[in-house]
Each structure stands twice: as C-alpha cells, then as structure tokens.
Scaffold this motif. Structure first.
Motif, PDB file in Angstrom:
ATOM      1  N   VAL A 192       0.597  -1.316   0.062  1.00  0.00           N
ATOM      2  CA  VAL A 192       0.246  -0.015   0.238  1.00  0.00           C
ATOM      3  C   VAL A 192       0.650   1.012  -0.127  1.00  0.00           C
ATOM      4  CG1 VAL A 192      -1.713   1.539   1.101  1.00  0.00           C
ATOM      5  CG2 VAL A 192      -1.786  -1.084   1.610  1.00  0.00           C
ATOM      6  N   VAL A 193       0.547   2.005  -0.516  1.00  0.00           N
ATOM      7  CA  VAL A 193       1.172   3.462  -0.629  1.00  0.00           C
ATOM      8  C   VAL A 193       0.854   4.250   0.693  1.00  0.00           C
ATOM      9  CG1 VAL A 193       1.560   5.638  -2.261  1.00  0.00           C
ATOM     10  CG2 VAL A 193       1.312   3.030  -3.607  1.00  0.00           C
ATOM     11  N   ARG A 194       1.664   4.605   1.053  1.00  0.00           N
ATOM     12  CA  ARG A 194       1.379   5.445   2.802  1.00  0.00           C
ATOM     13  C   ARG A 194       1.123   6.579   2.172  1.00  0.00           C
ATOM     14  NH1 ARG A 194       2.138   4.438   7.984  1.00  0.00           N
ATOM     15  NH2 ARG A 194       2.074   6.078   9.555  1.00  0.00           N
ATOM     16  N   ALA A 195       0.022   8.006   2.927  1.00  0.00           N
ATOM     17  CA  ALA A 195      -0.370   8.888   2.065  1.00  0.00           C
ATOM     18  C   ALA A 195       0.657   9.693   2.808  1.00  0.00           C
ATOM     19  CB  ALA A 195      -1.629   9.571   2.603  1.00  0.00           C
ATOM     20  N   GLY A 196       1.449  10.721   2.535  1.00  0.00           N
ATOM     21  CA  GLY A 196       2.328  11.909   3.174  1.00  0.00           C
ATOM     22  C   GLY A 196       1.771  12.952   4.078  1.00  0.00           C
ATOM     23  N   ASP A 197       0.314  13.224   4.060  1.00  0.00           N
ATOM     24  CA  ASP A 197      -0.678  13.957   4.545  1.00  0.00           C
ATOM     25  C   ASP A 197      -1.738  13.764   5.137  1.00  0.00           C
ATOM     26  OD1 ASP A 197      -1.841  15.245   2.276  1.00  0.00           O
ATOM     27  OD2 ASP A 197      -0.593  16.567   1.880  1.00  0.00           O
ATOM     28  N   ASP A 217     -16.105   4.645  -2.302  1.00  0.00           N
ATOM     29  CA  ASP A 217     -16.508   5.134  -2.907  1.00  0.00           C
ATOM     30  C   ASP A 217     -16.921   3.279  -3.965  1.00  0.00           C
ATOM     31  OD1 ASP A 217     -16.889   4.616  -6.613  1.00  0.00           O
ATOM     32  OD2 ASP A 217     -17.488   6.567  -6.221  1.00  0.00           O
ATOM     33  N   ASP A 218     -18.066   3.082  -4.265  1.00  0.00           N
ATOM     34  CA  ASP A 218     -18.637   1.771  -4.726  1.00  0.00           C
ATOM     35  C   ASP A 218     -17.613   1.363  -5.560  1.00  0.00           C
ATOM     36  OD1 ASP A 218     -20.149   1.884  -2.768  1.00  0.00           O
ATOM     37  OD2 ASP A 218     -22.160   1.908  -4.413  1.00  0.00           O
ATOM     38  N   GLU A 219     -16.721   1.435  -6.173  1.00  0.00           N
ATOM     39  CA  GLU A 219     -15.466   1.148  -7.159  1.00  0.00           C
ATOM     40  C   GLU A 219     -13.902   1.341  -6.235  1.00  0.00           C
ATOM     41  OE1 GLU A 219     -16.662   1.697 -11.645  1.00  0.00           O
ATOM     42  OE2 GLU A 219     -17.025   3.746 -10.473  1.00  0.00           O
ATOM     43  N   PHE A 220     -13.864   1.310  -5.481  1.00  0.00           N
ATOM     44  CA  PHE A 220     -12.793   1.852  -4.827  1.00  0.00           C
ATOM     45  C   PHE A 220     -11.778   0.732  -4.894  1.00  0.00           C
ATOM     46  CE2 PHE A 220     -10.489   1.796  -0.386  1.00  0.00           C
ATOM     47  CZ  PHE A 220      -9.934   2.349  -0.842  1.00  0.00           C
ATOM     48  N   LEU A 221     -12.814  -0.646  -3.735  1.00  0.00           N
ATOM     49  CA  LEU A 221     -11.872  -1.422  -3.609  1.00  0.00           C
ATOM     50  C   LEU A 221     -11.432  -2.572  -5.309  1.00  0.00           C
ATOM     51  CD1 LEU A 221     -14.147  -3.414  -1.357  1.00  0.00           C
ATOM     52  CD2 LEU A 221     -12.294  -2.217  -1.072  1.00  0.00           C
ATOM     53  N   GLU A 222     -11.630  -1.639  -5.966  1.00  0.00           N
ATOM     54  CA  GLU A 222     -12.207  -2.679  -7.261  1.00  0.00           C
ATOM     55  C   GLU A 222     -10.440  -2.088  -8.045  1.00  0.00           C
ATOM     56  OE1 GLU A 222     -13.483  -3.809 -11.941  1.00  0.00           O
ATOM     57  OE2 GLU A 222     -15.045  -2.724 -10.285  1.00  0.00           O
ATOM     58  N   ASP A 223     -10.789  -0.171  -7.703  1.00  0.00           N
ATOM     59  CA  ASP A 223      -9.491   0.315  -8.177  1.00  0.00           C
ATOM     60  C   ASP A 223      -8.333   0.614  -7.673  1.00  0.00           C
ATOM     61  OD1 ASP A 223     -11.375   0.320 -10.255  1.00  0.00           O
ATOM     62  OD2 ASP A 223     -11.768   2.598  -9.804  1.00  0.00           O
ATOM     63  N   GLU A 224      -8.377   0.461  -6.412  1.00  0.00           N
ATOM     64  CA  GLU A 224      -7.461   0.202  -5.452  1.00  0.00           C
ATOM     65  C   GLU A 224      -6.571  -1.270  -5.585  1.00  0.00           C
ATOM     66  OE1 GLU A 224      -4.265   1.340  -1.599  1.00  0.00           O
ATOM     67  OE2 GLU A 224      -6.088   2.904  -4.006  1.00  0.00           O
ATOM     68  N   THR A 225      -8.017  -2.173  -5.952  1.00  0.00           N
ATOM     69  CA  THR A 225      -6.811  -3.170  -5.917  1.00  0.00           C
ATOM     70  C   THR A 225      -5.628  -3.622  -7.062  1.00  0.00           C
ATOM     71  OG1 THR A 225      -8.917  -4.875  -4.244  1.00  0.00           O
ATOM     72  CG2 THR A 225      -7.238  -6.067  -5.808  1.00  0.00           C
ATOM     73  N   ASN A 226      -6.027  -2.863  -8.228  1.00  0.00           N
ATOM     74  CA  ASN A 226      -5.927  -2.729  -9.490  1.00  0.00           C
ATOM     75  C   ASN A 226      -4.949  -1.922  -9.430  1.00  0.00           C
ATOM     76  OD1 ASN A 226      -7.259  -5.506 -10.732  1.00  0.00           O
ATOM     77  ND2 ASN A 226      -8.884  -4.229 -10.393  1.00  0.00           N
ATOM     78  N   ASN A 227      -4.755  -0.414  -8.965  1.00  0.00           N
ATOM     79  CA  ASN A 227      -4.233   0.300  -9.191  1.00  0.00           C
ATOM     80  C   ASN A 227      -4.459   1.064 -10.071  1.00  0.00           C
ATOM     81  OD1 ASN A 227      -2.602   0.073  -7.106  1.00  0.00           O
ATOM     82  ND2 ASN A 227      -0.153  -0.008  -7.912  1.00  0.00           N
ATOM     83  N   LEU A 228      -5.830   1.321 -10.100  1.00  0.00           N
ATOM     84  CA  LEU A 228      -5.997   1.716 -11.411  1.00  0.00           C
ATOM     85  C   LEU A 228      -6.430   3.163 -11.087  1.00  0.00           C
ATOM     86  CD1 LEU A 228      -7.112   1.791 -14.035  1.00  0.00           C
ATOM     87  CD2 LEU A 228      -9.670   0.727 -13.018  1.00  0.00           C
TER      88      LEU A 228
END
Length: 238
Positions: free
Chosen positions: A46-51, A143-154
């Motif tokens: 997971v890419v960590r957020a800086g802020d 967002d309802d598409e968050f899990l799919e897009d975050e999983t695929n780095n999309l």
C-alpha cells in the motif's frame, strides 16, 4: 454517487489524536490517508499518504481545528483560499511522527465543493481511489468502485476541475504505481477542448510565465502574486 462502508485496516493509531480532534470540533478526514487506511492490498504493497486532509464542517470548525493543531505544537507552513498546510517545527516533541495535517477550508468555488455531507465532499474528488473518508476507528466510507480500483492500482476519473491539474495528479499517482486506461486519459483531452480559447490561452500564458519565477526588481518579467493566485484558481475551478 454510491458509497459503502469498509473496514479500516491500518494507520489509525498514527492519526488517532487527529481523528479525536476532528470528532470534537466537527471535521472529517478524507482523501489519500483514508485510502491508505482502507486499501485491501497487503500493507507492504500500500502506498502510504504523506499528509492527512481534514475537512471542517463549517468556518467555525476550521478556526477550532486550526487552534487545536497550533496548541499541539504545529505551525502554519502555507495558506491559500482553500487550504492550510501545517508543519511540525524542528525539535517539536510528540508530533514529529504525525503525517502532515492539511486543513481544507469549507468553500464552494465554481464546481469545487469542500463542505456539506461526507458524501457531497467525496463526490467532488477526482479519482475513485481517493473517494474515502474515515467515519470511525474501524470503518471508512468509500466509493463503490474503490476496492476494485485500489486493488488494481487503477485511476478512474469521476470529476475534472481542471484538465491540467488532473493530468499532474495522474503523473503523481503514476509515480506511485497507479495507471490509467486510455479511455480515461481521453476525458482529459476532451475536457481541455471544451474549455474554450480564452481559458486555454490564459493557461498557456500563465504557465509560460511561471517558468520565469516570481517577479522582482531583478526579474521584472516574472509572476506577480496576483498572477500566482490566478493560476492557482484556474487549476482548481472549473
């Protein structure tokens, strides 16, 4: 837009004090840090957020959150008409480990909306992967598409305030391993074409001038503060 609740998987301990501050004074943590907390990927991927972006619910809450952060030892690093970026001064005890807090002022500028319900605020975010808000120590609204897009780095665009600033954000996330389908990238070109010659011409002029730096006695052709403010505004408001 449609949203759902997902488990908060990591990162809460680090910002527990900021979350409690938000609960006390009326603000919500949204965006990249919430994405980090809710990402379904293994923690080491997971890419960590800086802020941490704090969205106060109204002007009074903004002042209270700012005062609370100052009382913790934070100082204002930068402020404009939509945000206040804080910093931990050198030698600060107890807050150096915090991700950088950034207060997003509750405003409406053109189609930019940073106040209202949590869903209304998230509707204004550009990518599905940052449409996330921490709503409890154990849950994140996404967002309802968050899990799919975050999983695929999309990178999936749902909002474009400025095609240039959105392109720069695409570059930022591309460096973090995310990617965008050509059909999504096309949206940026179509948006630019729909802006009209006055907007396009002024953008080109300001970006060309920005290469010269800030105006001074030694640099009379540089950007004035008014030019800088106008460019920042054009990058935000559609």
């Amino acid at each position: 837009m449609s949203y759902s609740r997902v488990p908060l998987l990591r990162g809460f301990t680090e910002i527990k004090q900021l979350f409690e501050l938000c609960e006390q004074f009326g603000a919500t943590i949204c965006g990249g840090y919430a994405r980090y907390c809710a990402s379904p990927k293994p923690t080491d991927k997971v890419v960590r957020a800086g802020d941490v972006d704090l969205f106060p619910h109204n002007t009074d809450a903004t002042a209270r959150v700012l005062d609370a952060l100052k009382s913790m030892g934070f100082q204002v690093q930068h402020e404009n008409d939509v945000s206040i970026t804080m910093k931990a001064p050198k030698g600060a005890v107890g807050i150096r480990h915090f991700p950088t807090p950034q207060i997003i002022k509750p405003v409406i500028q053109g189609s930019i909306v940073t106040l209202g319900t949590t869903e209304e605020i998230l509707d204004n975010f550009d990518f599905t992967i940052v449409r996330a808000a921490i709503i409890s120590p154990s849950e994140v609204l996404v967002d309802d598409e968050f899990l799919e897009d975050e999983t695929n780095n999309l990178l999936r665009l749902k909002n474009i305030h400025c095609p240039i600033s959105s392109t720069l954000r695409c570059c930022k996330y591309a460096r973090k391993g995310y990617w965008m389908r050509p059909s999504e990238a096309l949206k940026l070109f179509l948006d630019w074409n729909n802006r009209g010659p006055e907007y396009q011409g002024r953008m080109v002029e300001l970006f060309t001038q920005s290469k010269l730096g800030r105006k001074s006695a030694e640099n009379p052709d540089g950007m004035t503060q008014a030019d800088i403010d106008e460019l920042e505004s054009l990058l935000r408001v559609d």
